[in-house]
Enzyme design. Structure first.
Site, short mmCIF file in Angstrom:
data_model
loop_
_atom_site.label_atom_id
_atom_site.label_comp_id
_atom_site.label_asym_id
_atom_site.label_seq_id
_atom_site.Cartn_x
_atom_site.Cartn_y
_atom_site.Cartn_z
CB SER A 240 -0.91 -0.04 1.28
OG SER A 240 -0.27 0.25 2.48
CE LYS A 241 -0.32 7.06 -2.96
NZ LYS A 241 0.37 6.01 -3.88
#
Ligand code: GLU
Length: 463
Positions: A240-241
């Site tokens: 994820s980010k």
């Protein structure tokens, strides 16, 4: 058998590195076997698919050097064909018109929930006569899925995986508005594109059982499947980010070369002995599905950055110069003319030795294109004492009469140092400060030659 693979991105976002790796594996596998690699844009989700995303995905794939062998197929253009196949299944008796309303479905689901049962759609229309159809209701088409036995997939990565058919319900193939469901569209397209091997993320494994049932219902040959494990973050969680860059676009912006990203993604989930640095040709020669591992890859940004350094050192100097010019463009303090380009090109062999990304490379080339006077980093300013300025004045006079080539420059600097009873380093540091505005740069001889006589002397004069 002719090997034909496809990459089938949904244009609901940018190209994720997981998708990039899937594309790479499909590409390498087909190239290795002398087959074809196709592209299908799965744009049936009209609300989330955008032409901008499609363009960005095509652009990322081109940047990665994963050229498909035919124009991309847009799934949305094939609705009529998807409907045709669904109707053919009804005619063959392996699918049926279902008139169940949304309310009825919701009621059955709620009942099952109340009784603590897992709900699987059992449509009363599976065995009911079409004569009983309610007037004015448009039916959906459901697959008459087998109730007995198992659906088995001999996956080329996961091994044999199976599910009891009692676990799978009669899925909808064509909605009552005539649009195909995702599972159905994928099967029809894979068949019509004559795909021999479906290589995709293992998040699709559960879809595969359903898709295999549709292949069987149509009596079509089933392609071979290879479900590749996902890419996780270093901590094992879904990428994820917060882990770092995820889309190919981001990696590109952060200064990674496509060779490095492909090399990294290849090795993340595939191995051939201890081969680490692999060119495209080497990868094509070696890649096969038996080298794909079963456990999720963990994204290691540090390793990727190291690999990028290797690929930068291997890259052509003209190409790196062009990349650097592009990255410096728009900076108000720089003059990016042909002269600046030549300076960057001349110093490139030394610059690329130290850079791990194209961003670092551009930063290190910045001073070459800077207008005078150069901004001075604090350490550089400190190196320019009154004494050293005086010394630079003397040195400038000598350089004015020196040929700007490696040997004469080296000889001139040594002679100058000797004459003043100094070490070469004592001369090089203020010289570097005056020429680059910094205390860190490639070798001072190379910097002088890259700048050229007139710019070097002008910078010394300015200091
Ligand atoms: N469109 C699907 C996705 O983006 C891939 C489907 C497939 O490869 O069968 O995940």
């Amino acid at each position: 058998m002719t090997i034909r693979t496809r990459f089938a991105p949904s244009p609901t976002g940018l190209l994720h590195i997981g998708g990039a790796r899937t594309a790479l594996f499909n590409f390498l596998f087909s190239r290795h076997h002398g087959g074809e690699y196709l592209l299908r844009i799965e744009d049936t989700d009209r609300t989330r698919s955008t032409p901008e995303n499609t363009a960005a995905i095509l652009d990322s794939l081109a940047w990665l050097g994963l050229a498909h062998d035919a124009p991309p197929l847009f799934q949305s253009t094939r609705e009529a064909r998807h409907a045709e196949v669904a109707h053919a299944l009804v005619a063959a008796g392996t699918a049926y018109h279902c008139y169940m309303s949304a309310e009825e479905l919701a009621r059955l689901r709620a009942e099952a929930q109340a009784e603590g049962r897992q709900y699987r759609v059992v449509s009363p229309w599976r065995d009911r006569d079409a004569k009983d159809a309610p007037a004015g209701v448009k039916p959906a088409i459901r697959l008459k899925a087998p109730r007995e036995g198992e659906t088995v997939v001999a996956d080329l990565v996961q091994g044999e995986v199976r599910v009891a058919n009692s676990e799978l319900d009669d899925m909808i193939l064509l909605r009552s508005d005539g649009t195909p469901t995702y599972q159905h569209a994928v099967v029809v397209d894979d068949h019509d594109m004559d795909i021999s091997h479906v290589i995709r993320g293992d998040d699709h494994l559960t879809n595969t059982f359903r898709q295999v049932q549709i292949f069987h219902a149509m009596g079509w040959p089933v392609p071979r499947f290879a479900h590749v494990p996902m890419i996780h973050g270093a901590d094992g969680a879904k990428l994820s980010k917060r882990h770092g860059a995820q889309s190919v676009t981001e990696f590109r912006d952060q200064g990674f070369l496509p060779e490095a990203l492909c090399n990294y993604l290849l090795r993340l989930g595939w191995a051939h002995g201890d081969a680490e640095i692999l060119s495209r040709d080497e990868a094509i020669a070696l890649f096969d599905l038996d080298g794909v591992g079963r456990s999720p890859g963990r994204m290691d940004y540090t390793r990727l950055t190291q690999l990028n350094g290797v690929w930068i050192r291997r890259a052509d100097d003209d190409r790196l110069t062009a990349e650097t010019m592009q990255r410096l463009a728009g900076h108000p303090a720089l003059v990016l003319d042909a002269e600046a380009e030549q300076r960057i090109r001349r110093l490139m062999p030394a610059l690329k030795d130290r850079a791990k990304t194209l961003v670092e490379l551009a930063d290190s080339a910045h001073f070459l294109a800077h207008k005078r006077p150069l901004p001075m980093a604090p350490k550089a300013a400190a190196a320019l004492t009154a004494d050293s300025r005086e010394m630079l004045r003397g040195l400038a006079a000598i350089l004015a009469a020196t040929e700007f080539a490696p040997e004469p420059i080296d000889a001139a600097l040594r002679a100058f140092a000797e004459h003043h009873g100094k070490k070469l380093g004592e001369i090089a540091q203020p010289l570097r400060a005056a020429l680059t505005g910094s205390t860190i740069s490639p070798g001072i001889d190379a910097v002088l030659i890259a700048l050229g006589r007139s710019e070097a002397l002008a910078r010394l004069a300015a200091a």
